[in-house]
Scaffold this motif. Structure first.
Motif, short mmCIF file in Angstrom:
data_model
loop_
_atom_site.label_atom_id
_atom_site.label_comp_id
_atom_site.label_asym_id
_atom_site.label_seq_id
_atom_site.Cartn_x
_atom_site.Cartn_y
_atom_site.Cartn_z
N ASN A 43 0.96 -1.06 -0.04
CA ASN A 43 -0.08 0.08 -0.08
C ASN A 43 0.79 1.16 -0.14
N PRO A 44 0.81 2.15 -1.12
CA PRO A 44 1.55 3.21 -1.16
C PRO A 44 1.26 4.34 -0.48
N LYS A 45 0.25 4.37 0.12
CA LYS A 45 -0.48 5.58 1.22
C LYS A 45 -0.23 5.17 2.49
N ILE A 46 0.57 4.21 2.94
CA ILE A 46 1.14 4.02 4.37
C ILE A 46 2.39 4.01 4.25
N PRO A 47 2.92 4.96 4.96
CA PRO A 47 4.41 5.17 5.25
C PRO A 47 5.25 3.98 5.57
N SER A 48 6.22 3.86 5.49
CA SER A 48 7.25 2.75 5.73
C SER A 48 7.63 2.54 7.46
N HIS A 49 7.60 3.80 7.91
CA HIS A 49 8.12 3.84 9.23
C HIS A 49 6.64 3.91 10.19
N SER A 50 5.48 3.22 9.70
CA SER A 50 4.12 3.17 10.57
C SER A 50 4.04 1.92 11.13
N LYS A 51 3.35 1.88 12.18
CA LYS A 51 3.05 0.81 12.91
C LYS A 51 2.40 -0.26 12.02
N GLU A 52 1.53 0.22 11.06
CA GLU A 52 0.90 -0.91 10.34
C GLU A 52 2.14 -1.91 9.45
N LYS A 53 3.00 -1.13 8.91
CA LYS A 53 3.96 -1.72 8.00
C LYS A 53 4.85 -2.65 8.88
N TYR A 54 5.19 -1.87 10.07
CA TYR A 54 6.07 -2.48 10.90
C TYR A 54 5.48 -4.30 11.32
N GLU A 55 4.32 -4.02 11.78
CA GLU A 55 3.58 -5.31 12.25
C GLU A 55 3.22 -6.27 11.18
N ALA A 56 2.99 -5.70 9.82
CA ALA A 56 2.82 -6.65 8.54
C ALA A 56 4.13 -7.21 8.41
N ALA A 57 5.21 -6.39 8.34
CA ALA A 57 6.66 -7.01 8.05
C ALA A 57 7.15 -7.97 9.01
N LEU A 58 6.75 -7.69 10.51
CA LEU A 58 7.22 -8.75 11.49
C LEU A 58 6.44 -10.04 11.32
N SER A 59 5.20 -9.87 10.91
CA SER A 59 4.11 -11.14 10.78
C SER A 59 5.01 -11.91 9.71
N LEU A 60 5.11 -11.29 8.43
CA LEU A 60 5.67 -11.84 7.32
C LEU A 60 6.91 -12.68 7.56
#
Length: 126
Positions: A43-60
């Motif tokens: 999702n390009p609307k979510i910045p890479s330093h956000s909680k959402e991307k951090y949690e998605a990356a950790l889960s992945l």
């Protein structure tokens, strides 16, 4: 002696029940099993330093074994290209880093690339 075997069996059952197998990178099942994480990371609307991307990356990184990554094309199906940091080493060698920080934690995917092939990967998180 009977109790010894029973104890060994119970310990083996305990340790093997906690083991989960990770999906190898580039397995087609990843797109179904990790579709929510991929949707957030792409999702390009979510910045890479956000909680959402951090949690998605950790889960992945806990579901997928990225040591099996072999092609750059696969990376573009999982990650947003604008989130990538590229270090061009010359002679066709590059290091691609996907970095997702949040507060004092981070998830980092590092892929060593030669032309269109991934030679090595290193995943770190805190």
């Amino acid at each position: 002696m009977k109790y010894f075997y029973l104890l060994i069996f119970a310990l083996l059952t305990f340790f093997t029940s906690g083991c989960t197998t990770m999906l190898p990178a580039e397995d087609i099942k990843i797109y179904e099993v990790c579709k929510e994480e991929i949707a957030v990371l792409k999702n390009p609307k979510i910045p890479s330093h956000s909680k959402e991307k951090y949690e998605a990356a950790l889960s992945l990184c806990k579901k997928v074994d990225f040591s099996y990554t072999r092609t750059v094309k696969f990376l573009s199906t999982i990650f947003l290209e604008s989130d990538a940091r590229v270090n061009n080493q010359g002679y066709g060698n590059m290091i691609i880093i996907m970095y997702y920080p949040y507060e004092d934690k981070f998830v980092s995917f590092e892929f060593h690339r030669y032309k269109n092939h991934i030679l090595r990967s290193n995943i770190r998180y805190k």
